[in-house]
Design an enzyme around this catalytic site. Structure first.
Site, PDB file in Angstrom:
ATOM      1  CB  SER A  50      -0.898   0.068   1.458  1.00 52.49           C
ATOM      2  OG  SER A  50       0.031   0.213   2.425  1.00 52.49           O
ATOM      3  CG  ASP A  82      -3.770  -2.392  -1.646  1.00 51.89           C
ATOM      4  OD1 ASP A  82      -4.466  -2.751  -2.600  1.00 51.89           O
ATOM      5  OD2 ASP A  82      -3.821  -2.604  -0.715  1.00 51.89           O
ATOM      6  CG  HIS A  83      -6.071   1.101  -2.454  1.00 56.71           C
ATOM      7  ND1 HIS A  83      -7.340   1.276  -2.756  1.00 56.71           N
ATOM      8  CD2 HIS A  83      -6.143  -0.054  -1.528  1.00 56.71           C
ATOM      9  CE1 HIS A  83      -8.188   0.376  -2.365  1.00 56.71           C
ATOM     10  NE2 HIS A  83      -7.432  -0.218  -1.545  1.00 56.71           N
ATOM     11  CG  ASP A 104      -8.367   3.916  -5.616  1.00 56.79           C
ATOM     12  OD1 ASP A 104      -9.376   4.161  -6.007  1.00 56.79           O
ATOM     13  OD2 ASP A 104      -8.199   3.423  -4.282  1.00 56.79           O
ATOM     14  CG  HIS A 180     -10.314  -0.477   2.743  1.00 61.51           C
ATOM     15  ND1 HIS A 180     -10.599   0.729   2.141  1.00 61.51           N
ATOM     16  CD2 HIS A 180      -9.522  -1.272   2.113  1.00 61.51           C
ATOM     17  CE1 HIS A 180     -10.318   0.173   0.550  1.00 61.51           C
ATOM     18  NE2 HIS A 180      -9.577  -1.143   1.067  1.00 61.51           N
ATOM     19  CG  HIS A 208      -9.909  -3.420  -2.385  1.00 63.81           C
ATOM     20  ND1 HIS A 208      -8.891  -2.975  -2.392  1.00 63.81           N
ATOM     21  CD2 HIS A 208      -9.950  -3.791  -3.503  1.00 63.81           C
ATOM     22  CE1 HIS A 208      -8.107  -2.678  -3.375  1.00 63.81           C
ATOM     23  NE2 HIS A 208      -9.018  -3.305  -4.288  1.00 63.81           N
ATOM     24  CG  ASN A 230      -7.346  -6.614  -2.204  1.00 66.24           C
ATOM     25  OD1 ASN A 230      -7.119  -7.435  -2.909  1.00 66.24           O
ATOM     26  ND2 ASN A 230      -7.118  -5.434  -2.353  1.00 66.24           N
TER      27      ASN A 230
HETATM   28  P1  13P Z   1      -8.871  -5.056   5.069  1.00 65.70           P
HETATM   29  O1  13P Z   1      -7.600  -4.564   5.552  1.00 65.70           O
HETATM   30  O2  13P Z   1     -10.286  -4.754   5.588  1.00 65.70           O
HETATM   31  O3  13P Z   1      -8.475  -6.575   5.027  1.00 65.70           O
HETATM   32  O4  13P Z   1      -8.676  -4.727   3.477  1.00 65.70           O
HETATM   33  C1  13P Z   1      -7.495  -4.733   2.915  1.00 65.70           C
HETATM   34  C2  13P Z   1      -7.696  -4.172   1.472  1.00 65.70           C
HETATM   35  O5  13P Z   1      -8.725  -4.035   0.751  1.00 65.70           O
HETATM   36  C3  13P Z   1      -6.317  -3.611   1.000  1.00 65.70           C
HETATM   37  O6  13P Z   1      -6.450  -3.098  -0.511  1.00 65.70           O
HETATM   38  O1  G3H Z   2      -6.345  -0.616   1.708  1.00 65.83           O
HETATM   39  C1  G3H Z   2      -5.714  -0.269   2.518  1.00 65.83           C
HETATM   40  C2  G3H Z   2      -5.000  -1.337   3.370  1.00 65.83           C
HETATM   41  O2  G3H Z   2      -5.236  -1.946   4.689  1.00 65.83           O
HETATM   42  C3  G3H Z   2      -3.393  -0.570   3.502  1.00 65.83           C
HETATM   43  O3  G3H Z   2      -3.391   0.415   4.546  1.00 65.83           O
HETATM   44  O4  G3H Z   2      -1.960   2.277   3.826  1.00 65.83           O
HETATM   45  O5  G3H Z   2      -2.259   1.538   6.380  1.00 65.83           O
HETATM   46  O6  G3H Z   2      -1.075   0.248   4.752  1.00 65.83           O
HETATM   47  P1  G3H Z   2      -2.231   1.043   4.833  1.00 65.83           P
HETATM   48 ZN    ZN Z   3      -8.067  -1.966  -0.512  1.00 64.12          ZN
END
Ligand code: 13P
Ligand code: G3H
Ligand code: ZN
Length: 284
Positions: A50, A82-83, A104, A180, A208, A230
């Site tokens: 992330s 991710d994102h 994203d 999330h 997600h 995810n």
């Molecule tokens: P969670 O932290 O709710 O499992 O979501 C993870 C996620 O979607 C990361 O992109």
């Molecule tokens: O999509 C969200 C993930 O749980 C990542 O969170 O940016 O705190 O690592 P983070």
């Molecule tokens: Zn996510």
């Protein structure tokens, strides 16, 4: 094994009627937990980083750790951003060796989301890197929104068709009721919406916020064709609970290796459970 793109793990998943877990990693112990769990379950796996992970560990460490771990096993491993929200960062990730990226643009107006995601697809595809886009707003469990407001944030099937046709993304993250972070209430998935999107759209469908979604709901989503889930929060919870229990039981211990090892073991256990639930265990 060398890193592979999303297509190489999600296409067999679609054909085989199972889904692949995408697990967030921020440090060496969690990278090792994910890859060791996948190797022991003989499962394909997606390791994802992330924005927070990149700030914490740095791109070079993330890539080096995942490549080192993946190099020692025979299962297919995807290293996925991710994102991603910054075009230049997406390009940097590709240059550093990510085999897959998420762009994203869900906070942007639809036209801009389509245009930016398309730009990412054009560059990523040229070097064999897969792209996940997002349509609808997944949000966090802490977001204080009414039922009507939440409904308005969900992915519109007709928009999903246009988004996938115009961007040609490999995978699409949809908002169908997950969020999330830790859930305060059991999430209610909008199955008819999910089914409609799946029927209309050719890209792989991603959920997600899959931590804390009941097993039965996950199984139903797999049956409706979701191929990527995810998971981050449940790994964090397992890791921190185990480290904290160890420290309470051993207050004099100052060896970080002994303190972190139970965290890694607990993370590995929950990841293996999820692999069996998604159906990817045994599918490497
Ligand atoms: P969670 O932290 O709710 O499992 O979501 C993870 C996620 O979607 C990361 O992109
Ligand atoms: O999509 C969200 C993930 O749980 C990542 O969170 O940016 O705190 O690592 P983070
Ligand atoms: Zn996510």
């Amino acid at each position: 094994m060398n890193l592979v793109s999303l297509r190489e793990v999600l296409e067999p998943a679609a054909e085989g009627g199972y889904a692949v877990g995408a697990f967030n990693a921020n440090n060496m112990e969690i990278v090792q937990a994910i890859i060791e769990a996948a190797a022991e379950e003989n499962s394909p796996v997606i390791v994802q980083a992330s924005q927070g992970a990149i700030r914490y560990a740095g791109l070079d460490f993330i890539v080096a750790m995942v490549k080192a771990a993946a190099g020692g096993v025979k299962i297919p491993v995807v290293l996925h951003l991710d994102h991603g929200t910054d075009y230049e960062q997406v390009i940097r990730c590709i240059r550093y060796g990510f085999s897959s990226v998420m762009y994203d643009g869900s906070q942007l107006p639809l036209e801009e989301n389509i245009a930016m995601t398309r730009r990412v697809v054009e560059i990523a595809r040229a070097v064999g890197v897969s792209v996940e886009g997002e349509l609808g707003k997944i949000g966090g469990t802490e977001d204080d929104v009414t039922v009507e407001e939440r409904e308005a944030l969900l992915t519109e099937p007709a928009e999903a068709v246009r988004f996938v046709q115009e961007t040609e993304v490999d995978a699409l993250a949809v908002a169908v009721g997950t969020a999330h972070g830790p859930y305060k209430f059991e999430p209610a998935l909008d199955y008819p919406r999910l089914q409609q999107i799946k029927e209309l759209v050719s890209a792989s469908i991603v959920l997600h916020g899959s931590s804390g979604v009941p097993d039965e709901a996950i199984k139903k989503a797999v049956a409706l064709g979701v191929t990527k889930f995810n998971i981050d929060t449940q790994i964090r919870q397992a890791f921190v609970q185990a480290v904290s229990a160890y420290m309470q039981a051993n207050p004099e211990d100052i060896d970080p290796r002994k303190i972190l090892a139970p965290g890694k073991a607990a993370a590995k256990e929950i990841i293996k459970e999820k692999m069996r639930l998604f159906g990817c265990a045994g599918k490497a």
